[in-house]
Structure formats: structure tokens, C-alpha cells
Design an enzyme around this catalytic site. Structure first.
Site, PDB file in Angstrom:
ATOM      1  N   CYS A   2       5.617  -0.853  -2.061  1.00  0.00           N
ATOM      2  CA  CYS A   2       6.252  -2.159  -2.171  1.00  0.00           C
ATOM      3  C   CYS A   2       7.637  -2.014  -2.794  1.00  0.00           C
ATOM      4  CB  CYS A   2       5.395  -3.086  -3.041  1.00  0.00           C
ATOM      5  SG  CYS A   2       3.663  -3.170  -2.546  1.00  0.00           S
ATOM      6  N   ARG A  50       5.673  -6.898  -0.612  1.00  0.00           N
ATOM      7  CA  ARG A  50       4.436  -6.159  -0.418  1.00  0.00           C
ATOM      8  C   ARG A  50       4.326  -5.528   0.967  1.00  0.00           C
ATOM      9  NH1 ARG A  50      -1.941  -7.796  -0.246  1.00  0.00           N
ATOM     10  NH2 ARG A  50      -2.718  -5.758  -0.912  1.00  0.00           N
ATOM     11  N   LEU A  51       4.003  -4.222   0.971  1.00  0.00           N
ATOM     12  CA  LEU A  51       3.539  -3.511   2.155  1.00  0.00           C
ATOM     13  C   LEU A  51       2.062  -3.245   1.913  1.00  0.00           C
ATOM     14  CD1 LEU A  51       4.133  -2.063   4.856  1.00  0.00           C
ATOM     15  CD2 LEU A  51       4.637  -0.003   3.525  1.00  0.00           C
ATOM     16  N   ILE A  53      -1.484  -1.887   1.786  1.00  0.00           N
ATOM     17  CA  ILE A  53      -2.120  -0.597   2.040  1.00  0.00           C
ATOM     18  C   ILE A  53      -3.578  -0.609   1.572  1.00  0.00           C
ATOM     19  CG2 ILE A  53      -2.031   1.890   1.596  1.00  0.00           C
ATOM     20  CD1 ILE A  53       0.385   0.946   3.151  1.00  0.00           C
ATOM     21  N   ASN A  75       5.104  -0.895  -7.703  1.00  0.00           N
ATOM     22  CA  ASN A  75       5.443  -0.215  -6.462  1.00  0.00           C
ATOM     23  C   ASN A  75       4.808   1.164  -6.493  1.00  0.00           C
ATOM     24  OD1 ASN A  75       6.691   1.030  -4.244  1.00  0.00           O
ATOM     25  ND2 ASN A  75       8.592   1.391  -5.347  1.00  0.00           N
ATOM     26  N   GLU A  77       1.208   3.880  -5.440  1.00  0.00           N
ATOM     27  CA  GLU A  77      -0.230   4.015  -5.221  1.00  0.00           C
ATOM     28  C   GLU A  77      -0.833   4.806  -6.378  1.00  0.00           C
ATOM     29  OE1 GLU A  77      -1.926   2.623  -2.886  1.00  0.00           O
ATOM     30  OE2 GLU A  77      -0.363   2.051  -1.459  1.00  0.00           O
ATOM     31  N   VAL A 290      10.261  15.525  14.892  1.00  0.00           N
ATOM     32  CA  VAL A 290      11.432  15.275  15.731  1.00  0.00           C
ATOM     33  C   VAL A 290      11.982  16.617  16.203  1.00  0.00           C
ATOM     34  CG1 VAL A 290      12.105  13.065  14.728  1.00  0.00           C
ATOM     35  CG2 VAL A 290      12.949  15.175  13.711  1.00  0.00           C
ATOM     36  N   SER A 362       3.216  13.995   3.554  1.00  0.00           N
ATOM     37  CA  SER A 362       4.315  14.944   3.765  1.00  0.00           C
ATOM     38  C   SER A 362       4.098  16.197   2.921  1.00  0.00           C
ATOM     39  CB  SER A 362       5.651  14.296   3.384  1.00  0.00           C
ATOM     40  OG  SER A 362       5.848  14.338   1.977  1.00  0.00           O
TER      41      SER A 362
END
EC number: 6.3.5.4
Length: 632
Positions: A2, A50-51, A53, A75, A77, A290, A362
Site C-alpha cells: 500500500c 490499499r492494494l 493482498i 505499508n 507485509e 524480459v 524476486s
């Protein structure tokens, strides 16, 4: 994942303008497109984007305790929140949601500021306790999540997840800091705790900021990585334990109520994470990479090899010179000058991944933590020579050789001794700075104008590394360099790059290799087992031999880079020349106009390779251009 903003009146309970708070919050809608909320009371305003999850329905912020006296915006986790929840329930605390945010609220009530020492994850926290009128800000151990703040002359503390949130606060002084410009041109980023503006600071990693109404700001460090060697064992036994710890760090980062995947570059670290994920999942892993058109910079074939071995759902995007259209986007994402050209392919892979998932794992942090950079071995070797020669002889001798020996970037490697001579005449910190700087002392001296050098008042970007080296001066050369990188390069460049590129695409990125418990264990190992016989990440690679091919593990490190040198002479020739020699650059007062023209001319004629410096200047022009637009 977030974004957060806030305004705290440190003197009294004056009204906070909801419109200002909303404007600050709206500036980071990309960090949280799924919802927003603000809380305004006399003397305090908190905002959140907010995103979703975890706990998609119940984790709405700002969040409060049952009395309404404690408010939080958060913000990040917290991966061990379920364990902490059970512990807090045992202490008598009752939960109304299934979110990790509520664990922090009750953790504050149970343990105070020490609650963050129990958190395993990535976070930026802003919590207000009305009982004591205390504002509490905290940032995670490695600085994965950003937090900017500013103390205004009228007694307000203004803060937010990105620099743009503070720029939305009216009347804030935005005077560029000359030291930050020096840092940026030398290192390619503005290291913590500075920002490009004098009045705005970044909360350092592993630090809390505490302010009681009527009192002053207090910064406290709550964690420090101990790199003293203290764990021993055979390569086989330690390798097995490393894999077990990495599996556990990966497993807890696979908890999600939304689609999850992974970046897969074809390098050791991202390939290791995908291998661990595949072993922990009943479903094929979603993996993303990519491809760069220039084959000398393209690792997509290695990514494809790993994808086929582990039968992932793999998708490859493409990156090419037409990505110049991303320059304005990059300037917008980072707010302050940011000189890592791999930010563009990073943005592309984040955008690519977001088309299929909301969370991606990642391999960030592996090179710094497990000694993967080639420069660590070089630093170790030059430090050995420094220790063999008395400083009274070494400094004048090699200092003189470093001055008179010509700089021959075009020559074979064994003839390019100027940098080595310079480093041998320095102490460890300055020598390492010399090795990693994008633009060396001599070149910066030619580049900067006379007036700007006077503004610096003797300051050098070397000062950014010295505190870290001083903290671990008792350790070996490799550990010193790693420690410095983890407190400058990793937090100020690598993690910033990934945070902004991912959040610009509303994508959460998690880094198993930067799990602090895993990091503490790896840091307790002897440096010789991390870098041995010229092989970086030695133990890691040996442990991964059952999981990855020899080509993946032992080919020369390539990195996530793009062919700037070629592009600046061909595809982007006109664009870079126009930007570096623009009127705003020429008249900015920072640079020598003659030197700007010369850098472009020498590079495009093929006489010298100034690609790194030209990119820094290219991006600085973009920053100035955006600053002009805001001023209108």
C-alpha cells in the site's frame, strides 16, 4: 502492499485540512488502487491507499483498536503475523480482522516500540497513540518500504511513502540539496537519509521515529546486522541448512489471497527462488522475464531453461531502444534523480507480471548478502596489498602513480591500472567508493561548475560510505564492503528501483533472500565460504547444484542491464545530446557547459565511453524538467 501519508501537529491540536491530506493520498493512487481512507482529528491526519493482498474484506485502513485511541496506516507485509496473532490472543487481545495490520496495533499495546523487533517482513508504519499523544514511524530492517518525512517551520511533521506525497503539501520548501546532487552524480542515487531536497529526509532502514506532542523528533535504531563470523561447518552441511532456510523464507512469502508469481531473469538468485517455489507449490509457478534485443545483454534463454526445468507458466516480454518513452515515466516514478538505467527493464517486467499476478517474488539482495559482486574480490585483493605496505609509504607512492598514470578505458584490462593505483593510496572506505562510483572524483571536478563546488563546501559523496565502514572496521574487507552496500547501494538504489517500478504497476514484490532471519544466519558465516577461489556466492552455488545447471550457476555474472553505450551513439543519439546540453542544464548552475558538450562529443565520436555519466545527466535533466512543470 500500500501507500501511506500523514500530518502530525507536534505543538498543539490545530485542525488538519482534509483536502490537503486527500491530495497527498491521491498522489500515490498507483500504490493502492483497491481502496483509500483518511482519518482526520485535531492535530492529526492519516491517509492510506490499499492494494489488497491479505484479508481482502477486513484489512481496511486507517485501522483502530477497539477504543479508537490507537490509529495506524501501514505499508508492507508481515509474514509471521499469524504466529504473533496467536501470541497476542494468549495475552488477552481480541481481533476483529484477519489482517497483519491489526497484529501491529495490538503489538504496540503489548510491547510498545519493541513490537517492530518481532515483525518478520517488510514495512513502513505510521501509528498514533492518543493516550500519550505519540506519533510512531518505523521502517523495516533493510529499507524495502520507503518513508519520507519533513519537519515544517510551523511545527508539523509531514510524511508519506513517496516524495510526491510531501510535494502535495502546500508551502513546503523544495530547495535542492547540493550534497544530494554530489551524491547522485557520484553514486547514481541519493542515499538515505538524504533526499534531493534539503527539508525532506528519508527514515533510515531499521529505524523508528518517535515524536510526542510538545517534544522533538527522536530517531532510534532497533536492529543491526551482525556480520561477525560465528557459525562453522562443512560446505555440505551448511549448504543443506542454507537451502532449508531459503525454502522456509520462500514459503512464508507465498501466502497470498491474490494471484502470485515470480521474476525469472535467468540469474542465480531469481532462478533459486523459482526452484524453491516450484518445490513448495502444487501448481505451476507463474514466472516472468524480459528479453533485450541486443543479445550481449539478453539472458532470456537462461530464464527459459529454468522455466522448462520447473515447468513454470513462463511469459517473456521484450525491451528495446523505443523504451526512451519510459524516461518521463521513470522521472515521475522516482521523484528525485535516479540513475539506474535498469529501472526501465524493471518497469517493463513489473508491468508484464502485473498482467497475470498481483504479487511477485524476486531474487533481490542475493549479491549483497552472499557476496556475489565481482568487486568484493577485487576489494579484498587491494586491501591485502594495502595491509602489506606501511601507509606512510603507500599513500604518497600510489597517490602519485594514480595521478600521473593515464586513464585508458579503451586499453586491455591489464593496462587499466589508474584506478588500482588510486585505490592503493586510499583507506578501505575511500578505495571502495572509488571502485563503485559511477563518476569519479576527477570527472566530477571537471563536470561541476566553480560556483557549485563552492556550494558543496568541501563535501564529498565519499562521506556516504564512511559511517558504514567505521561500524565494521574490525571485520574483513569482504564483510566491510557487503555491510556498506547493504546500508547504501541496496537500500538506496536496488530496493528503491524495485519498489517504485513495481508500485507504479500496482504490483507487490517480495524478496525471500532478504528475510532478516536468513540474512542473520548467512552473515554469521565465514566470508571465505561466501567468496572462495574467485567464485562469488560459493556456498549458495554449491548448495544449488542439485537444483540448477552449471551454466546458470557458474557463467560470468551479467546483471539486469541495457546497452547504453551503443544506444547513445545510435538509437538515442539525438535525444541524449538534446537533454544533456539543454538550456536548463546549461543554466542550472550545477555544471560546466563546456564539459557537458565535451562529454556528448567524446562519447558519440567513439573517443571515450561516457555512457554511465551521460545517463545520470540525462535523468537529471528529466528531473529538472519535471521540477519546471510543477513550478508553473
Amino acid at each position: 502492499m500500500c501507500g501511506l501519508v500523514g500530518i502530525f501537529d507536534s505543538r498543539e491540536k490545530r485542525p488538519v485540512d482534509p483536502a490537503v491530506l486527500t491530495a497527498m493520498n491521491d498522489s500515490i493512487i498507483h500504490r493502492g488502487p483497491d481502496g483509500d481512507g483518511i482519518h482526520v482529528v485535531p492535530g492529526l491526519g492519516l491517509g492510506h491507499r490499499r492494494l489488497s493482498i491479505i484479508d481482502l474484506e477486513g484489512g481496511i485502513q486507517p485501522m483502530f483498536d477497539e477504543t479508537g485511541e490507537i490509529a495506524i496506516v501501514f505499508n508492507g507485509e508481515i509474514y509471521n503475523f499469524q504466529d504473533l496473532r496467536r501470541e497476542l490472543q494468549g495475552l488477552g487481545y481480541h481481533f476483529r480482522t484477519n489482517s497483519d495490520t491489526e497484529v501491529i496495533v495490538h503489538g504496540w499495546k503489548a510491547w510498545g516500540a519493541d513490537c517492530v523487533k518481532r515483525l518478520r517482513g517488510m514495512f513502513a508504519i505510521a501509528l498514533y497513540d492518543a493516550r500519550e499523544e505519540i506519533l510512531f514511524l518505523s521502517r523495516d530492517r533493510f529499507g524495502k518500504k520507503p518513508l519520507y518525512y519533513c519537519e515544517t517551520p510551523d511545527g508539523h511533521l509531514v510524511f508519506g511513502s513517496e516524495l510526491k506525497t510531501l510535494m502535495a503539501y502546500p508551502g513546503l520548501a523544495l530547495e535542492i540539496d547540493p550534497q544530494a546532487v554530489e551524491d547522485y552524480i557520484a553514486l547514481g542515487y541519493v542515499p538515505d537519509p538524504k533526499s534531493i531536497y534539503k527539508s525532506i529526509r528519508k527514515l533510515p532502514q531499521a529505524h523508528n521515529l518517535i515524536q510526542k506532542r510538545g517534544g522533538s523528533v527522536r530517531l532510534e535504531r532497533y536492529w543491526q546486522l551482525d556480520m561477525t563470523p560465528r557459525v562453522t561447518g562443512s560446505v555440505e552441511a551448511l549448504g543443506e541448512e542454507l537451502i532449508e532456510r531459503l525454502q522456509e523464507a520462500t514459503r512464508i512469502r507465498m501466502i497470498s489471497d491474490v494471484p502470485l508469481g515470480a521474476f525469472l531473469s535467468g540469474g542465480v538468485d531469481s532462478s533459486a527462488v523459482v526452484a524453491m517455489m516450484a518445490g513448495l507449490s502444487n501448481q505451476p509457478v507463474n514466472s516472468y522475464s524480459v528479453a533485450v534485443k541486443d543479445k550481449a545483454y539478453d539472458e532470456s534463454a537462461y530464464a527459459q531453461e529454468v522455466a522448462e526445468r520447473y515447468q513454470t507458466h513462463h511469459a517473456t516480454g521484450e525491451f528495446d531502444p523505443s523504451a526512451i518513452d519510459l524516461v518521463d515515466k521513470v522521472c515521475e516514478m522516482y521523484d528525485e534523480p535516479f540513475g539506474d538505467s535498469s529501472a526501465m527493464p524493471t518497469f517493463r517486467v513489473c508491468k508484464h507480471a502485473r498482467s497475470g499476478v498481483t504479487v511477485a517474488l524476486s531474487g533481490d539482495g542475493g549479491d549483497e548478502l552472499i557476496a556475489g559482486y565481482r568487486r568484493y574480490g577485487l576489494h579484498k585483493n587491494t586491501e591485502k596489498v594495502r595491509q602489506m605496505i606501511p601507509s606512510g609509504l603507500r599513500r604518497p607512492l600510489f597517490g602519485m602513480l594514480g595521478c600521473v598514470y593515464p586513464k585508458m578505458d579503451w586499453a586491455p584490462q591489464f593496462l587499466r591500472a589508474k584506478t588500482t593505483f588510486q585505490e592503493l593510496g586510499m583507506d578501505a572506505s575511500d578505495a571502495y567508493f572509488n571502485a563503485i562510483s559511477n563518476t569519479g572524483d576527477e570527472q566530477r571536478s571537471k563536470l561541476f561548475s566553480k560556483g557549485f563546488k563552492q556550494d558543496l563546501q568541501g563535501y564529498s559523496a565519499r562521506d556516504a560510505l564512511r559511517p558504514s565502514f567505521a561500524e565494521v572496521s574490525h571485520l574483513d574487507a569482504i564483510s566491510q564492503a557487503q555491510y556498506a552496500d547493504m546500508h547504501t547501494y541496496l537500500s538506496g538504489k536496488i530496493l528503491v528501483k524495485v519498489d517504485r517500478a513495481s508500485m507504479a504497476n500496482s504490483l507487490e514484490v517480495r524478496s525471500p533472500l532478504l528475510d532478516h532471519e536468513l540474512a542473520e544466519w548467512i552473515s554469521s558465516l565465514d566470508p571465505d565460504i561466501k567468496l572462495r577461489n574467485g567464485i562469488g556466492k560459493y556456498l549458495f552455488k554449491k548448495a544449488l547444484e542439485p537444483y540448477l545447471s552449471q551454466d546458470i550457476l557458474y557463467r560470468p555474472k551479467q546483471g539486469f542491464s541495457i546497452p547504453l553505450g551503443k544506444w547513445f551513439r545510435r538509437d538515442l543519439k539525438e535525444q541524449v545530446a538534446a537533454a544533456v546540453t539543454s538550456e536548463r542544464m546549461m543554466q542550472s548552475g550545477y555544471f560546466s557547459p563546456d564539459r557537458l558538450r565535451k562529454l556528448v562529443s567524446q562519447h558519440q565520436s567513439g573517443l571515450r565511453d561516457h555512457s554511465d555519466t551521460l545517463w545520470l545527466l540525462f535523468m537529471f535533466d528529466g528531473f529538472l524538467k519535471r521540477s519546471e512543470r510543477r513550478a508553473v
